[in-house]
Design an enzyme around this catalytic site. Structure first.
Site, short mmCIF file in Angstrom:
data_model
loop_
_atom_site.label_atom_id
_atom_site.label_comp_id
_atom_site.label_asym_id
_atom_site.label_seq_id
_atom_site.Cartn_x
_atom_site.Cartn_y
_atom_site.Cartn_z
N TYR A 259 0.82 -1.22 0.00
CA TYR A 259 0.00 0.00 0.00
C TYR A 259 0.85 1.27 0.00
CZ TYR A 259 -4.39 -2.58 0.74
OH TYR A 259 -5.49 -3.40 0.60
N PHE B 30 -5.81 7.15 6.84
CA PHE B 30 -6.24 5.80 7.20
C PHE B 30 -5.13 4.75 7.02
CE2 PHE B 30 -7.48 6.59 2.75
CZ PHE B 30 -6.86 5.53 2.09
N ARG C 156 -11.22 -6.02 -11.23
CA ARG C 156 -11.70 -4.82 -10.53
C ARG C 156 -13.21 -4.68 -10.66
NH1 ARG C 156 -8.45 -1.67 -7.17
NH2 ARG C 156 -9.65 0.13 -7.86
N THR D 277 -14.42 0.72 -4.58
CA THR D 277 -13.67 0.71 -3.32
C THR D 277 -14.58 0.94 -2.12
OG1 THR D 277 -11.71 1.53 -4.48
CG2 THR D 277 -11.76 1.82 -2.09
N ARG E 74 -18.04 -6.68 -3.48
CA ARG E 74 -18.26 -5.68 -2.43
C ARG E 74 -19.73 -5.26 -2.35
NH1 ARG E 74 -12.79 -2.45 -4.21
NH2 ARG E 74 -11.33 -3.43 -2.76
N HIS F 190 -9.11 -7.29 -2.42
CA HIS F 190 -8.17 -6.41 -3.13
C HIS F 190 -7.97 -6.93 -4.55
CE1 HIS F 190 -4.60 -4.09 -4.18
NE2 HIS F 190 -4.18 -5.22 -4.73
P1 GDP Z 1 -8.88 -0.37 -3.86
O1 GDP Z 1 -7.81 -0.45 -4.92
O2 GDP Z 1 -10.27 -0.42 -4.45
O3 GDP Z 1 -8.73 -1.40 -2.77
O4 GDP Z 1 -8.77 1.07 -3.19
P2 GDP Z 1 -7.48 2.00 -2.85
O5 GDP Z 1 -6.26 1.45 -3.51
O6 GDP Z 1 -7.86 3.40 -3.10
O7 GDP Z 1 -7.35 1.82 -1.28
C1 GDP Z 1 -6.81 0.63 -0.76
C2 GDP Z 1 -7.61 0.21 0.45
O8 GDP Z 1 -7.49 1.21 1.46
C3 GDP Z 1 -9.12 0.10 0.22
O9 GDP Z 1 -9.52 -1.12 -0.36
C4 GDP Z 1 -9.63 0.24 1.65
O10 GDP Z 1 -9.46 -0.98 2.37
C5 GDP Z 1 -8.68 1.29 2.21
N1 GDP Z 1 -9.22 2.64 2.08
C6 GDP Z 1 -9.27 3.41 0.97
N2 GDP Z 1 -9.86 4.58 1.22
C7 GDP Z 1 -10.19 4.56 2.54
C8 GDP Z 1 -10.80 5.50 3.42
O11 GDP Z 1 -11.19 6.60 3.03
N3 GDP Z 1 -10.96 5.10 4.71
C9 GDP Z 1 -10.54 3.87 5.16
N4 GDP Z 1 -10.74 3.55 6.45
N5 GDP Z 1 -9.96 2.98 4.37
C10 GDP Z 1 -9.78 3.32 3.07
MG MG Z 2 -5.80 -0.03 -4.86
#
Ligand code: GDP
Ligand code: MG
Length: 165
Positions: free
Chosen positions: A60, A68, A98, A104, A115, A128
């Site tokens: 990440y 977060f 995806r 997300t 989801r 993920h």
């Molecule tokens: P993904 O690729 O759809 O998983 O989304 P991202 O890469 O943007 O973020 C990775 C992960 O971080 C997400 O799947 C969530 O578990 C977490 N996450 C993202 N945005 C937020 C947020 O605004 N708040 C919290 N608590 N977790 C978040």
């Molecule tokens: Mg991501």
């Protein structure tokens, strides 16, 4: 032999899909695997682990400045449940993976997506998937570095599932 991370844009495209600890804890592993399997994608990598902090931080890394981030890494690594990491192969698997996960924020995820069917909160969105060919390459290398951990094999179904013409 093809690269560990597959060949994007071909029927050998590969992506990294994970069931996060909440998905494992809630008994959703088989459903998530089943969706990819039944669609016709091929499982070429599978492991169960509690990721190290170093692995989660690197996975990440692009989110390290987000408020977060610490909570996200703790949720992934605290050992209350493991993560199931997978590599799936097939046509457009990065993009379709995806689509199958859904948005997300599960509150915006459509019904029929993982989801959209099973969760409600962005901080507990159960799965993920790599968001691009570059991410897939990085994530497959990170989670499946070891020799033989990603397996090249021919599915006997392939001629019934994949045709390039
Ligand atoms: P993904 O690729 O759809 O998983 O989304 P991202 O890469 O943007 O973020 C990775 C992960 O971080 C997400 O799947 C969530 O578990 C977490 N996450 C993202 N945005 C937020 C947020 O605004 N708040 C919290 N608590 N977790 C978040
Ligand atoms: Mg991501």
């Amino acid at each position: 032999a093809i690269p560990l991370h597959g060949v994007p844009g071909t029927s050998k495209e590969r992506t990294f899909i994970a069931v996060k600890p909440d998905g494992v804890q809630r008994g959703l592993v088989s459903d998530i695997i089943g969706r990819f399997e039944k669609r016709g994608y091929k499982l070429v990598g599978l492991k169960l682990l509690v990721p190290s902090k170093a692995l989660a931080n690197e996975h990440y890394a692009d989110l390290s400045s987000k408020p977060f981030f610490k909570g996200l890494v703790d949720y992934m690594t605290n050992g209350k449940a493991p993560v199931v990491g997978m590599v799936w192969e097939g046509p457009s698997v990065i993009k379709q993976g995806r689509v199958m996960l859904g948005a997300t924020d599960p509150k915006a995820a459509g019904p029929g997506t993982i989801r959209g069917d099973y969760c409600l909160s962005i901080g507990r969105n159960i799965c993920h998937g790599s968001d691009s060919a570059e991410s897939a390459e990085k994530e497959i290398g990170l989670w499946f570095g070891g020799k033989g951990e990603v397996v090249d094999w021919t599915s006997n179904n392939e001629e019934w599932v994949v045709s390039d013409n």
